[in-house]
Design an enzyme around this catalytic site. Sequence first.
Site, PDB file in Angstrom:
ATOM      1  CE  LYS A  91     -27.863  -0.065   8.199  1.00 27.29           C
ATOM      2  NZ  LYS A  91     -27.420   0.161   6.822  1.00 27.29           N
ATOM      3  N   GLY A 136     -13.225  11.712   4.698  1.00 28.22           N
ATOM      4  CA  GLY A 136     -13.330  10.295   5.025  1.00 28.22           C
ATOM      5  C   GLY A 136     -12.741   9.429   3.931  1.00 28.22           C
ATOM      6  CG  LEU A 137      -9.319   9.740   2.550  1.00 24.57           C
ATOM      7  CD1 LEU A 137      -7.853  10.152   2.639  1.00 24.57           C
ATOM      8  CD2 LEU A 137      -9.812   9.809   1.105  1.00 24.57           C
ATOM      9  CG  HIS A 149     -13.182  -0.440   2.951  1.00 22.35           C
ATOM     10  ND1 HIS A 149     -11.908  -0.885   2.715  1.00 22.35           N
ATOM     11  CD2 HIS A 149     -13.557  -1.006   4.132  1.00 22.35           C
ATOM     12  CE1 HIS A 149     -11.513  -1.675   3.685  1.00 22.35           C
ATOM     13  NE2 HIS A 149     -12.498  -1.757   4.573  1.00 22.35           N
ATOM     14  CB  VAL A 150     -17.134   4.189   0.254  1.00 28.41           C
ATOM     15  CG1 VAL A 150     -17.845   5.045  -0.803  1.00 28.41           C
ATOM     16  CG2 VAL A 150     -17.887   2.883   0.458  1.00 28.41           C
ATOM     17  N   GLY A 151     -14.618   6.002   0.525  1.00 27.90           N
ATOM     18  CA  GLY A 151     -14.017   7.308   0.296  1.00 27.90           C
ATOM     19  C   GLY A 151     -12.729   7.231  -0.506  1.00 27.90           C
ATOM     20  CE1 TYR A 152      -6.110   6.636  -0.427  1.00 27.15           C
ATOM     21  CE2 TYR A 152      -6.393   5.098  -2.253  1.00 27.15           C
ATOM     22  CZ  TYR A 152      -5.613   6.002  -1.555  1.00 27.15           C
ATOM     23  OH  TYR A 152      -4.341   6.280  -1.991  1.00 27.15           O
TER      24      TYR A 152
END
Length: 339
Positions: A78, A174-175, A177-180
Site C-alpha cells: 500500500k 455509501g453510493l 463508484h462501488v456502492g452505486y
Amino acid sequence: MFDIMEATRLESLHLAQDPATGLKAIIAIHSSRLGPALGGCRYLPYADDDAALRDVARLAQGMSYKAALAGLRQGGGKAVIVRAPHVDNRGALFEAFGRFIDSLGGAYVTAVDSGTSSTDMDCIAQHTRHVTSTTSGGDPSPHTAMGVFAGIRASAQARLGSDDLEGLRIAVQGLGHVGYALAEQLAAAGAELLVSDLDTGKVQLAVEQLGAQPIANEALLTTPCDILAPCGLGGVLTSQIVAQLRCAAVAGAANNQLAHPDVADELEARGILYAPDYVINSGGLIFVSLQHQGEDLPAITAHLAQIGNRLTEVYAHAQAEHRSPARVADLIAERILYG
C-alpha cells in the site's frame, strides 16, 4: 516505526519526499512471498506522520490477506501520499511518485485508492510500468461490485437458506463508484433497497433510477434489514453499533469494516453472519492484478465468479469450528502466507 512493522509483520517500509513537488509518500510492502506487492495509493490529509504510517501498514497487511484468499500471484502493499492543503501541480507530484515507485524495481505495483484517480495513474505511468488502473486500463470499481454481489448471494444462502435476493431488504451504506454499481445489481435482482450517502445527490439518483428508499446516513446501520452492506469508509462496525444491528448478515464492499478485531466475535455472538471484507471485496484487486499480468476479460470474470465459492468455504469452516468467519479467513490467509 519498528513496533508498527513488527505488529503488522511488514517486510519493508519505503519513504520519499520531493520538495520541488511537495511529495511526501510512504510505501509499505507487507509480503512478497506470493509475488510483487500490489495495492492502491491513497492521497489524503493525515493528522501526523504516525497516523499515515499506521494507516499504510494496516492496509498493506490487508492487501496481503486479500491476495492470498483470492488465489493471486501477488503480495500485499500500500502507499499513502500525505495531502497538503495546497499543491501547485498535482500532475508533477504524481510523476515524482512514479519515479519513487520505479526506484523499487517492481517490488511494488500501485493502483487507485481513496483520493486518487485514473488520471493520477496516467501521470505515474509516465515514469514506471509498475502501475495499474490507468485510463486505458479501466475502472476496477464495477468488478469490485460484481464480486460483492456474488458474496451477498453466498451470504444469503448461508444465513437465509437461499441465494435468491428477490424481496430481500438490503441496506447499502455509501453510493460511491462501488456502492452505486452494487445497488444497480441488487435492484436488478429484485432486492428492496435502502440507501444512504453523505452526498444527497447520489441518494436522489438511487431513488429515481433504482426505486431505493432513502435513509439518513447515521440511521442506516441500525435500520431493520436482511443484509447490511457497508460500502463507504472503514471502521463503521463498533461494539456499540453491533449491539444495535437488526440484520441477519453484514456483507459489503468497505475495507476494514471492523473497528477492532473483537467486533467479529461480537457479531458471531449475536448470530449475525459477517462476510470478511477482504474476501468479499477482492474483485477490484483480482481485476487489476490479472489485467496487469495480461489475462483477458473472460479469464478475469471466471476468477471473479469464485468469490462466492471462497466465502461459502470460509462460512463452512466457521460453522464447523464455531468461530467467526473473520477469524477463519485470517487463519487461512496466514497459513498461505507464513506456512
